[in-house]
Enzyme design. Sequence first.
Site, PDB file in Angstrom:
ATOM      1  N   SER A 104       5.095   6.564  -3.533  1.00 34.24           N
ATOM      2  CA  SER A 104       6.207   7.444  -3.143  1.00 34.24           C
ATOM      3  C   SER A 104       6.960   6.881  -1.948  1.00 34.24           C
ATOM      4  CB  SER A 104       5.706   8.867  -2.831  1.00 34.24           C
ATOM      5  OG  SER A 104       5.109   8.928  -1.561  1.00 34.24           O
ATOM      6  N   GLY A 105       8.070   7.535  -1.619  1.00 30.62           N
ATOM      7  CA  GLY A 105       8.818   7.236  -0.406  1.00 30.62           C
ATOM      8  C   GLY A 105       9.174   5.772  -0.207  1.00 30.62           C
ATOM      9  N   TYR A 158      -0.991  10.863  14.516  1.00 33.90           N
ATOM     10  CA  TYR A 158      -0.118  10.008  13.695  1.00 33.90           C
ATOM     11  C   TYR A 158       0.628   9.003  14.581  1.00 33.90           C
ATOM     12  CZ  TYR A 158       4.028   8.578  11.050  1.00 33.90           C
ATOM     13  OH  TYR A 158       5.034   7.832  10.468  1.00 33.90           O
ATOM     14  N   THR A 169       0.848  -1.195   0.000  1.00 38.82           N
ATOM     15  CA  THR A 169       0.000   0.000   0.000  1.00 38.82           C
ATOM     16  C   THR A 169       0.883   1.244   0.000  1.00 38.82           C
ATOM     17  OG1 THR A 169      -0.186   0.252   2.416  1.00 38.82           O
ATOM     18  CG2 THR A 169      -1.739  -1.257   1.360  1.00 38.82           C
ATOM     19  N   GLY A 170       0.387   2.300  -0.639  1.00 38.02           N
ATOM     20  CA  GLY A 170       1.147   3.555  -0.682  1.00 38.02           C
ATOM     21  C   GLY A 170       2.482   3.396  -1.380  1.00 38.02           C
ATOM     22  N   ALA A 171       2.455   2.709  -2.528  1.00 38.30           N
ATOM     23  CA  ALA A 171       3.704   2.455  -3.251  1.00 38.30           C
ATOM     24  C   ALA A 171       4.005   3.556  -4.260  1.00 38.30           C
ATOM     25  CB  ALA A 171       3.625   1.098  -3.955  1.00 38.30           C
TER      26      ALA A 171
HETATM   27  P1  NDP Z   1       5.140   9.097   1.795  1.00 40.78           P
HETATM   28  O1  NDP Z   1       4.224  10.238   2.032  1.00 40.78           O
HETATM   29  O2  NDP Z   1       6.252   9.259   0.839  1.00 40.78           O
HETATM   30  O3  NDP Z   1       4.306   7.812   1.372  1.00 40.78           O
HETATM   31  C1  NDP Z   1       3.059   7.567   1.897  1.00 40.78           C
HETATM   32  C2  NDP Z   1       2.243   6.803   0.896  1.00 40.78           C
HETATM   33  O4  NDP Z   1       0.946   6.569   1.455  1.00 40.78           O
HETATM   34  C3  NDP Z   1       2.028   7.558  -0.412  1.00 40.78           C
HETATM   35  O5  NDP Z   1       2.143   6.644  -1.464  1.00 40.78           O
HETATM   36  C4  NDP Z   1       0.608   8.056  -0.279  1.00 40.78           C
HETATM   37  O6  NDP Z   1      -0.052   8.214  -1.517  1.00 40.78           O
HETATM   38  C5  NDP Z   1      -0.003   6.893   0.471  1.00 40.78           C
HETATM   39  N1  NDP Z   1      -1.305   7.223   1.040  1.00 40.78           N
HETATM   40  C6  NDP Z   1      -1.617   8.248   1.851  1.00 40.78           C
HETATM   41  N2  NDP Z   1      -2.936   8.249   2.101  1.00 40.78           N
HETATM   42  C7  NDP Z   1      -3.463   7.204   1.446  1.00 40.78           C
HETATM   43  C8  NDP Z   1      -4.767   6.705   1.289  1.00 40.78           C
HETATM   44  N3  NDP Z   1      -5.823   7.292   1.842  1.00 40.78           N
HETATM   45  N4  NDP Z   1      -4.953   5.601   0.527  1.00 40.78           N
HETATM   46  C9  NDP Z   1      -3.905   5.019  -0.075  1.00 40.78           C
HETATM   47  N5  NDP Z   1      -2.656   5.460   0.006  1.00 40.78           N
HETATM   48  C10 NDP Z   1      -2.437   6.544   0.764  1.00 40.78           C
HETATM   49  O7  NDP Z   1       5.697   8.698   3.261  1.00 40.78           O
HETATM   50  P2  NDP Z   1       6.761   7.583   3.720  1.00 40.78           P
HETATM   51  O8  NDP Z   1       7.247   6.809   2.572  1.00 40.78           O
HETATM   52  O9  NDP Z   1       7.726   8.262   4.598  1.00 40.78           O
HETATM   53  O10 NDP Z   1       5.849   6.680   4.663  1.00 40.78           O
HETATM   54  C11 NDP Z   1       5.658   5.322   4.425  1.00 40.78           C
HETATM   55  C12 NDP Z   1       5.523   4.591   5.746  1.00 40.78           C
HETATM   56  O11 NDP Z   1       6.732   4.707   6.483  1.00 40.78           O
HETATM   57  C13 NDP Z   1       4.438   5.125   6.662  1.00 40.78           C
HETATM   58  O12 NDP Z   1       3.763   4.048   7.265  1.00 40.78           O
HETATM   59  C14 NDP Z   1       5.197   5.907   7.727  1.00 40.78           C
HETATM   60  O13 NDP Z   1       4.508   5.935   8.938  1.00 40.78           O
HETATM   61  C15 NDP Z   1       6.455   5.043   7.823  1.00 40.78           C
HETATM   62  N6  NDP Z   1       7.605   5.683   8.412  1.00 40.78           N
HETATM   63  C16 NDP Z   1       8.201   6.747   7.803  1.00 40.78           C
HETATM   64  C17 NDP Z   1       9.312   7.324   8.366  1.00 40.78           C
HETATM   65  C18 NDP Z   1       9.993   8.492   7.761  1.00 40.78           C
HETATM   66  O14 NDP Z   1      10.962   8.963   8.355  1.00 40.78           O
HETATM   67  N7  NDP Z   1       9.567   8.974   6.589  1.00 40.78           N
HETATM   68  C19 NDP Z   1       9.887   6.810   9.620  1.00 40.78           C
HETATM   69  C20 NDP Z   1       9.175   5.683  10.163  1.00 40.78           C
HETATM   70  C21 NDP Z   1       8.098   5.133   9.567  1.00 40.78           C
HETATM   71  P3  NDP Z   1       0.154   9.540  -2.447  1.00 40.78           P
HETATM   72  O15 NDP Z   1       1.449   9.318  -3.151  1.00 40.78           O
HETATM   73  O16 NDP Z   1      -1.019   9.478  -3.330  1.00 40.78           O
HETATM   74  O17 NDP Z   1       0.181  10.706  -1.527  1.00 40.78           O
HETATM   75 MG1  PMR Z   2      12.627  13.232  15.650  1.00 40.78          MG
HETATM   76  C1  PMR Z   2      17.769   9.699  17.983  1.00 40.78           C
HETATM   77  C2  PMR Z   2      17.018  10.716  17.826  1.00 40.78           C
HETATM   78  C3  PMR Z   2      15.871  10.866  16.901  1.00 40.78           C
HETATM   79  C4  PMR Z   2      15.386  10.053  15.881  1.00 40.78           C
HETATM   80  C5  PMR Z   2      15.934   8.744  15.401  1.00 40.78           C
HETATM   81  C6  PMR Z   2      14.232  10.696  15.339  1.00 40.78           C
HETATM   82  C7  PMR Z   2      13.422  10.167  14.322  1.00 40.78           C
HETATM   83  N1  PMR Z   2      14.047  11.886  16.007  1.00 40.78           N
HETATM   84  C8  PMR Z   2      15.044  12.016  16.984  1.00 40.78           C
HETATM   85  C9  PMR Z   2      15.215  13.053  17.877  1.00 40.78           C
HETATM   86  C10 PMR Z   2      14.529  14.266  17.850  1.00 40.78           C
HETATM   87  N2  PMR Z   2      13.494  14.561  17.014  1.00 40.78           N
HETATM   88  C11 PMR Z   2      14.795  15.400  18.702  1.00 40.78           C
HETATM   89  C12 PMR Z   2      15.875  15.473  19.752  1.00 40.78           C
HETATM   90  C13 PMR Z   2      13.915  16.388  18.337  1.00 40.78           C
HETATM   91  C14 PMR Z   2      13.816  17.799  18.836  1.00 40.78           C
HETATM   92  C15 PMR Z   2      13.238  17.932  20.131  1.00 40.78           C
HETATM   93  C16 PMR Z   2      13.103  15.847  17.276  1.00 40.78           C
HETATM   94  C17 PMR Z   2      12.080  16.548  16.644  1.00 40.78           C
HETATM   95  C18 PMR Z   2      11.235  15.960  15.694  1.00 40.78           C
HETATM   96  C19 PMR Z   2      10.085  16.575  15.080  1.00 40.78           C
HETATM   97  C20 PMR Z   2       9.570  17.958  15.273  1.00 40.78           C
HETATM   98  N3  PMR Z   2      11.371  14.672  15.195  1.00 40.78           N
HETATM   99  C21 PMR Z   2      10.367  14.468  14.342  1.00 40.78           C
HETATM  100  C22 PMR Z   2       9.570  15.582  14.256  1.00 40.78           C
HETATM  101  C23 PMR Z   2       8.522  15.310  13.345  1.00 40.78           C
HETATM  102  O1  PMR Z   2       7.604  16.047  12.991  1.00 40.78           O
HETATM  103  C24 PMR Z   2       8.651  13.879  12.898  1.00 40.78           C
HETATM  104  C25 PMR Z   2       7.499  13.138  13.495  1.00 40.78           C
HETATM  105  O2  PMR Z   2       7.381  12.991  14.680  1.00 40.78           O
HETATM  106  O3  PMR Z   2       6.636  12.625  12.659  1.00 40.78           O
HETATM  107  C26 PMR Z   2       5.587  11.899  13.297  1.00 40.78           C
HETATM  108  C27 PMR Z   2       9.942  13.427  13.524  1.00 40.78           C
HETATM  109  C28 PMR Z   2      10.670  12.253  13.430  1.00 40.78           C
HETATM  110  N4  PMR Z   2      11.806  12.005  14.182  1.00 40.78           N
HETATM  111  C29 PMR Z   2      12.305  10.776  13.841  1.00 40.78           C
HETATM  112  C30 PMR Z   2      11.466  10.216  12.837  1.00 40.78           C
HETATM  113  C31 PMR Z   2      11.664   8.874  12.187  1.00 40.78           C
HETATM  114  C32 PMR Z   2      10.482  11.120  12.574  1.00 40.78           C
HETATM  115  C33 PMR Z   2       9.450  10.904  11.497  1.00 40.78           C
HETATM  116  C34 PMR Z   2       8.306  10.298  12.154  1.00 40.78           C
HETATM  117  C35 PMR Z   2       7.798   8.947  11.860  1.00 40.78           C
HETATM  118  O4  PMR Z   2       7.538   8.596  10.726  1.00 40.78           O
HETATM  119  O5  PMR Z   2       7.566   8.253  12.827  1.00 40.78           O
END
Ligand code: NDP
Ligand code: PMR
Length: 397
Positions: free
Chosen positions: A94-95, A272, A90-92
């Site tokens: 992007s990203g 989230y 799912t969500g393939a």
């Molecule tokens: P992206 O925004 O790049 O990818 C998200 C995908 O989900 C897109 O393909 C988007 O579609 C799709 N999507 C959103 N809403 C819907 C919907 N209603 N129906 C079907 N598809 C939908 O984000 P990421 O690649 O970063 O996220 C992928 C996963 O990785 C998520 O589960 C996220 O929680 C997890 N993750 C990400 C981290 C990060 O640092 N980025 C860290 C940890 C976990 P569209 O292209 O149409 O917008």
């Molecule tokens: Mg975070 C080891 C430290 C670490 C890591 C691995 C992440 C991952 N983050 C870390 C630390 C911090 N972050 C610290 C010290 C701060 C400042 C106080 C910080 C802030 C921050 C923000 C504002 N970080 C974030 C945000 C987001 O909006 C992102 C989020 O929470 O999305 C839900 C995020 C993230 N930090 C990460 C990762 C992986 C995210 C993306 C969130 C996710 O997909 O779960």
Amino acid sequence: MALQAAAILPSALSILKEGKSKDSTFLGISLSDHVKSDSIYTSLRIKRESKQRKFAIRPIRAQAVVEAPEVNQAAPAGKKTLRQGSVVVTGASSGLGLATAKALAETGKWHVIMACRDFLKAERAAKSAGMAKENYTIMHLDLASLDSVRQFVDNFRRSGRPLDVLVCNAAVYLPTAKEPTFTAEGFELSVGTNHLGHFLLSRLLLDDLKQSDYPSKRLIIVGSITGNTNTLAGNVPPKANLGDLRGLAGGLNGLNTSSMIDGGEFDGAKAYKDSKVCNMLTMQEFHRRYHEETGITFASLYPGCIATTGLFREHIPLFRLLFPPFQKYITKGFVSEEESGKRLAQVVSDPSLTKSGVYWSWNKDSASFENQLSQEASDAEKARKVWEVSEKLVGLA
Ligand code: NDP
Ligand code: PMR
């Protein structure tokens, strides 16, 4: 790494403060405007001829078949090569999802069903990633509509493909939203999409996974560090907390009940993180209920911080500018989209990652290890309750 991150906390907190700004003029557009892609895009390669098939999973499928992959019988005597695996991601478009689809498709061992809400975007993404046409199919899925989820399952079954692995990857993150937005059924959009849409999808497709004859069948639900309060990242406010689930039990509709799982005031970033806790709890509940009986591997993972993806599209521009270097040079948690795709592809197909009930992470050398979940994200009683309440909300109970 934790110490380094803690040392920059004061300046990082100002990023956080910016990040929490709810100024909707930055990106302005509500995601709910995007999610209504028309199901006419649904990609079905239907052959209107009946054909003797290896994977006659349901009688209803006899009328709508595609070229289902088969065990290669032409291999040297006695040696059958493994047929191409069939994986739904799912969500393939992007990203992480796209990078995983690409990594799997280019092995030639997998046919990837890209389950996406925007067909044209997915097609363009697959093409620009250089994926060979014969290694993927795009099918419409909007997780923010339970009707769409059911329609997807129906279409997938009609395609006649087996289901060997399901990857629940799609997600939305709405950190700057001032007010909640809702799915077609009226659930708060982040939990509705990331958790409830995937919950229904995986429950319905469990039957299809059961029927697969593939040697290692897997159901993977992407989790995250930020839902785990036993980490520094999980302690950045607002922290995940499902409370007593009163908002979830009330349907997250923001009318007669809260739009937040714990019954509190709407907070997009927390919604989230809560949804990620639900994802990790759901994986474990699946494991407890079905692993022994079905042999299916249930797994979750934290792929690393993929700071460049579309997940942060609703965040303020300053956050999007500073987040990648912050993760790259300060927390050192940064991972490229390509690397994250390889990690998730490993969880899909690596023969050494068959253990069920595991939350995978990777160390600095990119070696996988079984990670520890936070207390809440591993609370078996909460997992059971989330399961039961979710069942009611999606119409399964
Ligand atoms: P992206 O925004 O790049 O990818 C998200 C995908 O989900 C897109 O393909 C988007 O579609 C799709 N999507 C959103 N809403 C819907 C919907 N209603 N129906 C079907 N598809 C939908 O984000 P990421 O690649 O970063 O996220 C992928 C996963 O990785 C998520 O589960 C996220 O929680 C997890 N993750 C990400 C981290 C990060 O640092 N980025 C860290 C940890 C976990 P569209 O292209 O149409 O917008
Ligand atoms: Mg975070 C080891 C430290 C670490 C890591 C691995 C992440 C991952 N983050 C870390 C630390 C911090 N972050 C610290 C010290 C701060 C400042 C106080 C910080 C802030 C921050 C923000 C504002 N970080 C974030 C945000 C987001 O909006 C992102 C989020 O929470 O999305 C839900 C995020 C993230 N930090 C990460 C990762 C992986 C995210 C993306 C969130 C996710 O997909 O779960």
